[in-house]
Motif scaffolding. Structure first.
Motif, PDB file in Angstrom:
ATOM      1  N   LEU A  90       0.806   6.415  -6.336  1.00 55.39           N
ATOM      2  CA  LEU A  90      -0.263   6.790  -7.432  1.00 55.39           C
ATOM      3  C   LEU A  90      -1.362   7.549  -7.205  1.00 55.39           C
ATOM      4  O   LEU A  90      -1.928   8.270  -8.046  1.00 55.39           O
ATOM      5  N   ARG A 109       0.709  -1.097   0.055  1.00 55.83           N
ATOM      6  CA  ARG A 109      -0.017  -0.016  -0.063  1.00 55.83           C
ATOM      7  C   ARG A 109       0.671   1.167   0.029  1.00 55.83           C
ATOM      8  O   ARG A 109       0.434   2.264  -0.281  1.00 55.83           O
ATOM      9  N   LEU A 113       1.218   2.714  -3.122  1.00 57.33           N
ATOM     10  CA  LEU A 113      -0.056   3.123  -3.927  1.00 57.33           C
ATOM     11  C   LEU A 113      -0.184   4.788  -3.506  1.00 57.33           C
ATOM     12  O   LEU A 113      -1.043   5.087  -4.321  1.00 57.33           O
ATOM     13  N   GLN A 114       0.464   5.206  -2.535  1.00 55.07           N
ATOM     14  CA  GLN A 114       0.188   6.504  -2.092  1.00 55.07           C
ATOM     15  C   GLN A 114       0.739   7.341  -3.075  1.00 55.07           C
ATOM     16  O   GLN A 114       0.096   8.457  -3.459  1.00 55.07           O
TER      17      GLN A 114
END
Length: 118
Positions: A107, A101, A104-105
């Motif tokens: 993104l 995760r 993903l930040q």
């Protein structure tokens, strides 16, 4: 273009969820931070306002910048989860998912920046 337009509603809903399920967000906050409930509400307001701002041409850039700032500000909560996976047994995949995760930040930040472009 469509993905860029979806950011605003996504972020508004994410912000509203801070008020619907505040305990969920309180649980992931680093323990060294004070006033968890107040910070959860503040980040919820920031997300909802930023998301709404990206929906209008005149405020789109400002909303994008606020979205990026909010994502950076809440990043320590994602780190907290990755550092303490035992506190989050309900997350499928455990530590691996929580570590995945983190990038993903980036993104989400890229999506927020794209939402600010005309």
């Amino acid at each position: 273009m469509r993905a860029r337009r979806l950011f605003g509603p996504f972020f508004v809903v994410a912000g509203i969820l801070h008020f619907v399920t505040p305990r969920t967000y309180e649980r992931i906050m680093p323990r060294y931070l004070p006033a968890h409930r107040e910070l959860v509400y503040a980040s919820g307001v920031a997300e909802a306002v930023a998301g709404a701002a990206t929906l209008h041409r005149r405020t789109r850039r400002w909303g994008s910048l606020l979205s990026v700032a909010t994502l950076v500000a809440v990043f320590p909560s994602n780190v907290e989860m990755a550092r303490h996976p035992e506190r989050f047994p309900q997350i499928p995949g455990g530590r691996a998912t929580l570590l995945a995760r983190l990038p993903l930040q980036l993104l989400l930040i890229a999506w927020a920046r794209a939402a600010g472009r005309d």
